[in-house]
Motif scaffolding. Sequence first.
Motif, PDB file in Angstrom:
ATOM      1  N   GLY A   1      -3.082   4.168   3.402  1.00 53.71           N
ATOM      2  CA  GLY A   1      -3.630   4.607   4.682  1.00 53.71           C
ATOM      3  C   GLY A   1      -4.682   3.677   5.250  1.00 53.71           C
ATOM      4  N   ASN A   2      -5.220   2.775   4.403  1.00 46.34           N
ATOM      5  CA  ASN A   2      -6.265   1.851   4.840  1.00 46.34           C
ATOM      6  C   ASN A   2      -7.389   2.575   5.580  1.00 46.34           C
TER       7      ASN A   2
ATOM      8  N   ARG B   1     -10.130  -3.010   6.659  1.00 44.85           N
ATOM      9  CA  ARG B   1     -10.040  -4.285   7.372  1.00 44.85           C
ATOM     10  C   ARG B   1      -8.602  -4.751   7.527  1.00 44.85           C
ATOM     11  N   GLN B   2      -7.694  -4.183   6.724  1.00 42.74           N
ATOM     12  CA  GLN B   2      -6.289  -4.557   6.820  1.00 42.74           C
ATOM     13  C   GLN B   2      -5.545  -3.789   7.909  1.00 42.74           C
TER      14      GLN B   2
ATOM     15  N   PHE C   1      -1.652  -5.354   9.229  1.00 36.39           N
ATOM     16  CA  PHE C   1      -0.306  -4.790   9.187  1.00 36.39           C
ATOM     17  C   PHE C   1      -0.279  -3.281   9.236  1.00 36.39           C
ATOM     18  N   GLY C   2      -1.413  -2.623   9.136  1.00 33.88           N
ATOM     19  CA  GLY C   2      -1.460  -1.177   9.284  1.00 33.88           C
ATOM     20  C   GLY C   2      -0.886  -0.424   8.100  1.00 33.88           C
TER      21      GLY C   2
ATOM     22  N   SER D   1       1.752  -0.950   3.974  1.00 34.67           N
ATOM     23  CA  SER D   1       0.932  -0.938   2.759  1.00 34.67           C
ATOM     24  C   SER D   1       1.650  -0.391   1.530  1.00 34.67           C
ATOM     25  N   PRO D   2       2.345   0.763   1.606  1.00 36.82           N
ATOM     26  CA  PRO D   2       3.011   1.279   0.401  1.00 36.82           C
ATOM     27  C   PRO D   2       4.031   0.306  -0.185  1.00 36.82           C
ATOM     28  N   ILE D   3       4.708  -0.439   0.663  1.00 34.42           N
ATOM     29  CA  ILE D   3       5.689  -1.415   0.171  1.00 34.42           C
ATOM     30  C   ILE D   3       4.982  -2.503  -0.626  1.00 34.42           C
TER      31      ILE D   3
END
Length: 320
Positions: free
Chosen positions: A41-42, A239-240, A244-245, A249-251
């Motif tokens: 979720g960043n 900050r990510q 790429f949002g 992220s999960p990948i």
Amino acid sequence: MANDDIELVRSRSLEGLRQRKNHHNHGPSVASRPFAGRIGGNQEFTLNPSDASFDSTVKRVPDAGTTFTWKQSFSVHAFTDLELWKESICEGVGTCLQIYLSGLYAIGLGDSTTHTSLGPVTPAAFGAIANTFLITLFIYAGGPVSGGHFNPLITMSTFFARLSIFPRTVLYILFQCAGAVVAGFLVRVSLGRPAALFRGVPGCYIDPLIVSPGQAYTLELMTSFVLLFIAFGVGLDPRQRMVFGPALSPILVGFAIGLCSFASGVARPGYSGASMNPARCLGLMAAAENFTMHYVHWAGDITAAMLIGLLYWAIPIYEH
């Protein structure tokens, strides 16, 4: 343009998008609570202090906001929060399902270790690929409800990094371990095998005649720390969001665990790969009725979780 200006513009754009969605959607609101420690979720899904429900929500579960104190973290008030218990149950069920699947292919691949000309390389490669898909899909599935941890290593690390409060950490780990034990015995019942055949499960088996406790601890610690370093960088660092949002992220977290699984699985005779999930080994070793050197899976992971917390304390995410 300054970083603060970029974040302000982005925040306004997101708010405008939400308003447009709400305007066109007359259905019920989506039931997903804010949580700073949501993998992938960043920290996108946390409450803004300007939100009308901020004070009441943060009072119940402080990790709904982006920052909170250690005093808030250790408040036992959250133990009375019914939604937190529901999220913890989701962690238990998800961990059970995840470990059931991973247990099946781990045992199948373990049997084939000596059946290939490359020895453990081919099973380790297939196991790493399977782990990549498994972890990615479960993060996507569980992220909106509980944060998609399904692993005490992740839960402990978010606690030490002050992204998860103490009550959540305790409940998540308890339900994760319970789900893992149930999964281990379900695998045993499903395959109809005796306990002795479960003792060589990849990712949990350590031969004490070949591998010393110090070597096993170092391998578990460093592999888990690598995983956390990558997972935090791509899946928890706000900050990510600009890069790429949360969708990607999960990948990337799945790729990280696949890489760590393969590297640790082929490196040392007598060591079938890093656990990186002590609940998984607890469940599968319970089914094997053998806990040889299981303490290493916890000691290495706890140390790695503390190190990532120390790192994010030394290099904080937010400006003060």
